[in-house]
Design an enzyme around this catalytic site. Structure first.
Site, PDB file in Angstrom:
ATOM      1  N   ARG A 171       0.904  -1.178   0.078  1.00 42.19           N
ATOM      2  CA  ARG A 171      -0.059   0.080  -0.071  1.00 42.19           C
ATOM      3  C   ARG A 171       0.824   0.983   0.097  1.00 42.19           C
ATOM      4  O   ARG A 171       0.509   2.259  -0.684  1.00 42.19           O
ATOM      5  CB  ARG A 171      -0.939   0.189   1.202  1.00 42.19           C
ATOM      6  CG  ARG A 171      -2.151  -0.892   1.046  1.00 42.19           C
ATOM      7  CD  ARG A 171      -2.014  -2.191   0.578  1.00 42.19           C
ATOM      8  NE  ARG A 171      -3.096  -3.162   0.461  1.00 42.19           N
ATOM      9  CZ  ARG A 171      -3.937  -3.645   1.618  1.00 42.19           C
ATOM     10  NH1 ARG A 171      -3.074  -3.928   2.823  1.00 42.19           N
ATOM     11  NH2 ARG A 171      -4.876  -4.471   1.623  1.00 42.19           N
ATOM     12  N   ASP A 347      -6.959 -14.412   1.636  1.00 42.85           N
ATOM     13  CA  ASP A 347      -7.910 -13.939   2.136  1.00 42.85           C
ATOM     14  C   ASP A 347      -8.947 -13.041   1.491  1.00 42.85           C
ATOM     15  O   ASP A 347      -8.623 -12.473   0.175  1.00 42.85           O
ATOM     16  CB  ASP A 347      -7.529 -12.941   3.215  1.00 42.85           C
ATOM     17  CG  ASP A 347      -6.612 -11.886   2.904  1.00 42.85           C
ATOM     18  OD1 ASP A 347      -5.695 -12.018   1.875  1.00 42.85           O
ATOM     19  OD2 ASP A 347      -6.628 -10.778   3.392  1.00 42.85           O
ATOM     20  N   GLU A 348      -9.971 -12.722   1.719  1.00 43.29           N
ATOM     21  CA  GLU A 348     -10.997 -11.448   1.229  1.00 43.29           C
ATOM     22  C   GLU A 348     -10.853 -11.843  -0.490  1.00 43.29           C
ATOM     23  O   GLU A 348     -10.590 -10.929  -1.171  1.00 43.29           O
ATOM     24  CB  GLU A 348     -10.360 -10.084   1.444  1.00 43.29           C
ATOM     25  CG  GLU A 348     -10.363  -9.849   2.924  1.00 43.29           C
ATOM     26  CD  GLU A 348      -9.767  -8.387   3.301  1.00 43.29           C
ATOM     27  OE1 GLU A 348     -10.150  -8.058   4.271  1.00 43.29           O
ATOM     28  OE2 GLU A 348      -8.964  -7.827   2.520  1.00 43.29           O
ATOM     29  N   TRP A 414      -6.615 -13.987  11.845  1.00 40.97           N
ATOM     30  CA  TRP A 414      -6.725 -12.416  12.103  1.00 40.97           C
ATOM     31  C   TRP A 414      -7.996 -11.913  12.233  1.00 40.97           C
ATOM     32  O   TRP A 414      -8.365 -10.894  12.769  1.00 40.97           O
ATOM     33  CB  TRP A 414      -6.159 -11.909  11.035  1.00 40.97           C
ATOM     34  CG  TRP A 414      -7.089 -11.700   9.587  1.00 40.97           C
ATOM     35  CD1 TRP A 414      -7.124 -12.856   8.767  1.00 40.97           C
ATOM     36  CD2 TRP A 414      -7.966 -10.847   9.017  1.00 40.97           C
ATOM     37  NE1 TRP A 414      -8.197 -12.724   7.787  1.00 40.97           N
ATOM     38  CE2 TRP A 414      -8.576 -11.357   7.952  1.00 40.97           C
ATOM     39  CE3 TRP A 414      -8.369  -9.528   9.472  1.00 40.97           C
ATOM     40  CZ2 TRP A 414      -9.313 -10.710   7.244  1.00 40.97           C
ATOM     41  CZ3 TRP A 414      -9.171  -8.924   8.790  1.00 40.97           C
ATOM     42  CH2 TRP A 414      -9.956  -9.474   7.642  1.00 40.97           C
ATOM     43  N   TYR A 441      -3.217  -5.643  15.368  1.00 41.66           N
ATOM     44  CA  TYR A 441      -3.197  -4.860  14.017  1.00 41.66           C
ATOM     45  C   TYR A 441      -2.694  -3.536  14.498  1.00 41.66           C
ATOM     46  O   TYR A 441      -3.423  -2.528  15.026  1.00 41.66           O
ATOM     47  CB  TYR A 441      -4.559  -4.773  13.657  1.00 41.66           C
ATOM     48  CG  TYR A 441      -4.781  -5.679  12.473  1.00 41.66           C
ATOM     49  CD1 TYR A 441      -4.271  -7.024  12.628  1.00 41.66           C
ATOM     50  CD2 TYR A 441      -5.451  -5.373  11.250  1.00 41.66           C
ATOM     51  CE1 TYR A 441      -4.535  -7.989  11.559  1.00 41.66           C
ATOM     52  CE2 TYR A 441      -5.545  -6.384  10.245  1.00 41.66           C
ATOM     53  CZ  TYR A 441      -5.359  -7.594  10.358  1.00 41.66           C
ATOM     54  OH  TYR A 441      -5.448  -8.771   9.448  1.00 41.66           O
ATOM     55  N   PHE A 442      -1.327  -3.522  14.417  1.00 43.96           N
ATOM     56  CA  PHE A 442      -0.612  -2.332  14.562  1.00 43.96           C
ATOM     57  C   PHE A 442      -0.912  -0.839  13.936  1.00 43.96           C
ATOM     58  O   PHE A 442      -0.326   0.138  14.088  1.00 43.96           O
ATOM     59  CB  PHE A 442       0.945  -2.260  14.920  1.00 43.96           C
ATOM     60  CG  PHE A 442       1.158  -3.035  16.108  1.00 43.96           C
ATOM     61  CD1 PHE A 442       0.285  -3.861  16.802  1.00 43.96           C
ATOM     62  CD2 PHE A 442       2.517  -3.103  16.471  1.00 43.96           C
ATOM     63  CE1 PHE A 442       0.706  -4.322  18.109  1.00 43.96           C
ATOM     64  CE2 PHE A 442       2.981  -3.851  17.668  1.00 43.96           C
ATOM     65  CZ  PHE A 442       2.048  -4.526  18.537  1.00 43.96           C
ATOM     66  N   ASP A 443      -1.519  -1.092  12.678  1.00 42.17           N
ATOM     67  CA  ASP A 443      -2.088   0.005  12.044  1.00 42.17           C
ATOM     68  C   ASP A 443      -3.416   0.926  12.463  1.00 42.17           C
ATOM     69  O   ASP A 443      -3.773   1.875  12.217  1.00 42.17           O
ATOM     70  CB  ASP A 443      -2.372  -0.540  10.580  1.00 42.17           C
ATOM     71  CG  ASP A 443      -3.409  -1.391  10.628  1.00 42.17           C
ATOM     72  OD1 ASP A 443      -3.050  -2.654  10.921  1.00 42.17           O
ATOM     73  OD2 ASP A 443      -4.493  -1.359  10.009  1.00 42.17           O
ATOM     74  N   TRP A 480      -0.410  -3.060   8.573  1.00 47.43           N
ATOM     75  CA  TRP A 480      -0.701  -2.722   7.189  1.00 47.43           C
ATOM     76  C   TRP A 480      -0.725  -0.997   6.891  1.00 47.43           C
ATOM     77  O   TRP A 480      -1.043  -0.141   7.797  1.00 47.43           O
ATOM     78  CB  TRP A 480      -2.441  -2.872   7.220  1.00 47.43           C
ATOM     79  CG  TRP A 480      -2.626  -4.444   7.281  1.00 47.43           C
ATOM     80  CD1 TRP A 480      -2.973  -4.795   8.554  1.00 47.43           C
ATOM     81  CD2 TRP A 480      -2.372  -5.448   6.698  1.00 47.43           C
ATOM     82  NE1 TRP A 480      -3.025  -6.325   8.469  1.00 47.43           N
ATOM     83  CE2 TRP A 480      -2.534  -6.739   7.214  1.00 47.43           C
ATOM     84  CE3 TRP A 480      -1.911  -5.435   5.205  1.00 47.43           C
ATOM     85  CZ2 TRP A 480      -2.447  -7.921   6.486  1.00 47.43           C
ATOM     86  CZ3 TRP A 480      -1.612  -6.855   4.393  1.00 47.43           C
ATOM     87  CH2 TRP A 480      -1.938  -8.038   5.149  1.00 47.43           C
ATOM     88  N   GLU A 482      -2.047   1.167   4.697  1.00 46.56           N
ATOM     89  CA  GLU A 482      -2.908   2.235   3.886  1.00 46.56           C
ATOM     90  C   GLU A 482      -2.849   3.500   4.284  1.00 46.56           C
ATOM     91  O   GLU A 482      -2.744   4.662   3.344  1.00 46.56           O
ATOM     92  CB  GLU A 482      -4.446   1.636   4.104  1.00 46.56           C
ATOM     93  CG  GLU A 482      -4.572   0.501   3.111  1.00 46.56           C
ATOM     94  CD  GLU A 482      -4.503  -0.752   3.981  1.00 46.56           C
ATOM     95  OE1 GLU A 482      -5.416  -1.813   3.687  1.00 46.56           O
ATOM     96  OE2 GLU A 482      -3.648  -0.934   5.102  1.00 46.56           O
TER      97      GLU A 482
END
EC number: 3.2.1.52
Length: 764
Positions: A171, A347-348, A414, A441-443, A480, A482
């Site tokens: 990202r 995933d997804e 997750w 999730y450290f974002d 992540w 983004e």
């Protein structure tokens, strides 16, 4: 917990002769993170000078030179590495009796240092322990004539074998130099797995020579909505400024991106290996492949490459050309990364087009595949067989278990909203790595509870027995990117949370949290020397919204020595020229007070927006006859904002005396309105703390007390209202957009400690 105790009594006896050391003194003298499994402190020190030698065998040669490089930074000159026994030396000794991987024993006396281990990783971890015991100036190359290590005996081994960090370079992209910094910091805290997310819809970041367009085209993009959001945030926070080194001009366009050549990445892999960190590559398939499909449209079932309802169109598992492409890509990946683990993502996946494909219908009939989830598993299982034929192990996100998965695949959990996924995987015989969105999730934006949540996280689900628990091999935090467009922002998001994760996975002693916080305070000095843009500790006990009747008082205690707290009342951001906050600051009118802490070097911590409103106490209303509890209205639908529930169809209603989501609610997306009265026992300024995942808004009387609206991860917002004793209209709107929901309401009055709202206060 796995610990080594064979020689502990001897070491303890040796140190006991030097005198006793209190627990508090030990914490101050040994601010180690992660803390060793066993540490016995003594008195005195071992002095290191240019005449000190490192004595080692060939088995630990690499680690000996790592220690030599470390000491050279502090002494300004190299010391000798020898195979011959020396007096007053640091001895690296092979010890076959140490059976736990990565374990070590270290004895420091005034005469010598002895490090014992069976494997090089154990010796390296001992070197990193020495690093933390040396003055922080070593990190910055501050030269001294001599260094010293405190007398101590340490017996150490990790509880979990997988102690990981994940970094998404797709990202937003990160340079080779930053990857090496990231690896160094992981090594300092004894982490051993770096999961690199190398490809996604937004960018393909690793050179594949057979398919050059993957990076020639797929590594670059015009600014997207995530970049735009970062640019907007950068107006108030320079950490959101996109790193300019990843922006180019080409054919009259501004492009963002970058990629690693195979040679560059082989260099990073070697750098990590020397620090006993295994780099696990992720090439995400069959979904998240837009960056590849743009250049190679034959990968899809119908040639389309666009967004579906939630995700992009995946590659087609029904064409042999897809598997030829995938195997060619992973063959080159395996030539770059020697790790026995390869992450395929999985995933997804929007499977809609597969259901329309004649090729897929034929394949499903031929293979006896019942549904599209089974077709998804067909792709994953076939790729696993390919991985296994090359001596590698497949890792997939926990979605891959839905259509059936072989027990030899490794599952990375997750999805917090599917709590039984890791349990099902374990029951299926799979090895599991825990990476739940909350708290790993450290974002997700950190808050005052983030470090504690990480530290107290238990990777093993409670329903597993002792034998089943062995299938949980560890955990990792995922970053992540983004909304992480710069190296400084990345630093801020994972530090200091990574230190809590490292201790949780290495030592796993929940009872030592207070000790950890004391040691963390000392670790900040080392982070300063390393120029890590860590998140400063939260300013304590602050609310988002304040009310007062006559005047308000604001006092803030600094969470760290040396911090200066500055403020503004004109709406501007505090800077190093803003006035220092007095103790207390008197507030006599409704206004916004913005405060921030500053380090001695001028680094600014989080900006806190404290809204003060002058308010008359709300008078109570009469309710007769009162009934206990609240009325809850349940809406089975997706909402982006709580206000959208007003015109929604009601699914059901129920009564409750608690602000919580009942266990009977199973829908992935829903809304609940809790309505009635809150009957408070005394006049006062009431503070309310509302934690929501996703969103919620609290109303009391005619006031909006806490606004925590929108779709977001679990976060606390707070506010105040002035109430007279008695009953007041109460409404709380809560929405869940899909994911791991959380709803919690606490209160305090006139500055008391937060606590649960008593059930007896709720009436309708």
């Amino acid at each position: 917990m796995k610990v080594i105790t064979k020689y502990l009594s001897l070491a303890a006896l040796m140190l006991a002769c030097t005198g006793s050391v209190s627990a508090q003194e030990t914490t101050a003298k040994f601010p180690l993170i992660p803390y060793p499994a066993q540490l016995t402190a003594g008195e005195g020190s071992f002095t290191i000078t240019a005449k000190t030698s490192i004595v080692t065998s060939n088995a630990f040669n690499t680690e000996a030179y790592a220690l030599k490089d470390l000491l050279r930074k502090g002494l300004g000159k190299p010391i000798e590495v020898s195979k011959v026994k020396k007096a007053h030396a640091i001895n690296l000794v092979y010890d076959a009796s140490i059976t736990t991987p990565e374990a070590y024993r270290m004895s420091v006396t005034k005469e010598q240092v002895v490090i014992r281990a069976k494997d090089p990783a154990g010796v390296f971890h001992a070197v990193e322990t020495i690093r933390q015991l040396l003055p922080v100036g070593v990190e910055a190359g501050v030269v001294q004539k001599q260094l010293s290590l405190p007398v101590v005996a340490i017996e150490d081994a990790p509880v979990y074998e997988w102690r990981g960090m994940h970094l998404d370079v797709s990202r937003h992209f990160f340079s080779v130099s930053y990857l090496k910094k990231f690896i160094d910091r992981m090594a300092l805290y004894k982490m051993n797995k770096l999961h690199l997310h190398l490809t996604d819809d937004q960018g393909w970041r690793i050179e594949i020579k057979k398919y050059p367009l993957l990076t020639q085209a797929g590594a670059w993009r015009t600014f997207n909505n995530q970049d735009s959001a970062c640019i907007k945030k950068a107006k108030d926070n320079p950490d959101f400024v996109i790193d300019k080194e990843h922006i180019i001009q080409k054919d009259g366009k501004t492009l963002y991106g970058g990629f690693y050549t195979q040679d560059e990445m082989k260099g990073v892999v070697a750098y990590a290996a020397a620090r006993h960190i295994d780099i696990v590559p992720e090439i995400d398939m069959p979904g998240h492949m837009m960056a590849a499909i743009n250049s190679y449209p034959f990968l899809t079932c119908d040639g389309e490459n666009k967004w579906g309802e939630l995700f992009t169109k995946p590659i087609c598992p029904c064409n042999e050309t897809t598997f030829e492409f995938a195997e060619n890509v992973f063959t080159e990946i395996m030539q770059i990364f020697p790790s026995k683990y390869i992450h395929i993502g999985g995933d997804e996946v929007d499977r809609t087009n597969w259901g329309k494909s004649e090729a897929c219908k034929a394949l499903m009939a031929k293979e006896g595949i019942k549904d599209l989830a089974g077709l998804h598993s067909y792709f994953i299982n076939r790729m696993e067989k390919f991985f296994n034929s090359k001596g590698r192990k497949l890792i997939g996100w926990d979605e891959v278990i839905e259509g059936g998965i072989s027990p030899t695949a490794i599952i990375m959990y997750w999805r917090t909203w599917v709590p039984d996924a890791p349990v099902k995987a374990v029951k299926n015989g799979n090895t599991v790595i825990m990476t739940p969105g909350e708290p790993l999730y450290f974002d997700n934006q950190p808050d005052q509870y983030s470090v504690s949540r990480v530290y107290h996280f238990n990777p093993v689900p409670k329903v597993l027995n002792a034998e089943e628990a062995k299938s949980i091999i560890g955990a990792q935090a995922n970053l992540w990117s983004e909304m992480i467009p710069s190296e400084k922002r990345a630093d801020y998001m994972y530090m200091p949370r990574m230190t809590a994760l490292s201790e949780m996975l290495w030592t796993h002693q929940e009872s030592e949290y207070d000790s950890y916080l004391q040691r963390l305070t000392e670790q900040y000095k080392r982070m300063d020397a390393l120029k890590i843009n860590y998140r400063l500790p939260d300013l304590p006990n602050l609310l988002n919204q304040y009310v007062f009747t006559k005047e308000g008082k604001l006092s803030i205690t600094s969470p760290l020595p040396g911090l200066t707290i500055r403020y503004t009342t004109d709406g501007t951001l505090p800077d190093t020229k803003s006035p220092v906050l007095p103790s207390p600051l008197t507030i006599s009118k409704s206004e916004l007070v913005r405060v921030a802490a500053f380090t001695p070097t001028g680094t600014r911590g989080d900006v806190y927006n404290l809204n003060y409103t002058q308010q008359q106490m709300l008078g109570p209303v009469k309710i007769a006859p009162p009934k206990p509890g609240l009325t809850a209205t349940y809406y089975k639908a997706f909402f982006k904002k709580t206000a959208l529930m007003q015109n929604a169809k009601v699914d059901s209603t129920f009564s409750t005396d608690k602000i919580e989501v009942p266990a009977t609610v199973k829908a992935p997306s829903f809304g609940i309105t809790y309505k009635g009265y809150i009957d408070v026992p005394t006049d006062g300024i009431y503070s309310f703390y509302l934690t929501c995942d996703d969103g919620g808004v609290l109303y009391i009387g005619d006031k909006t007390v806490v606004d925590n609206d929108g779709n977001h991860s679990a976060q606390e917002r707070s506010g105040q209202v002035a109430l007279k004793m008695g009953a007041h209209p109460f409404k709380l709107d809560f929405i869940e957009g899909g994911g791991g929901f959380k709803l919690l309401l606490k209160y305090s009055v006139n500055g008391s400690a937060p606590q649960d709202v008593p059930a007896s206060w709720f009436k309708n």
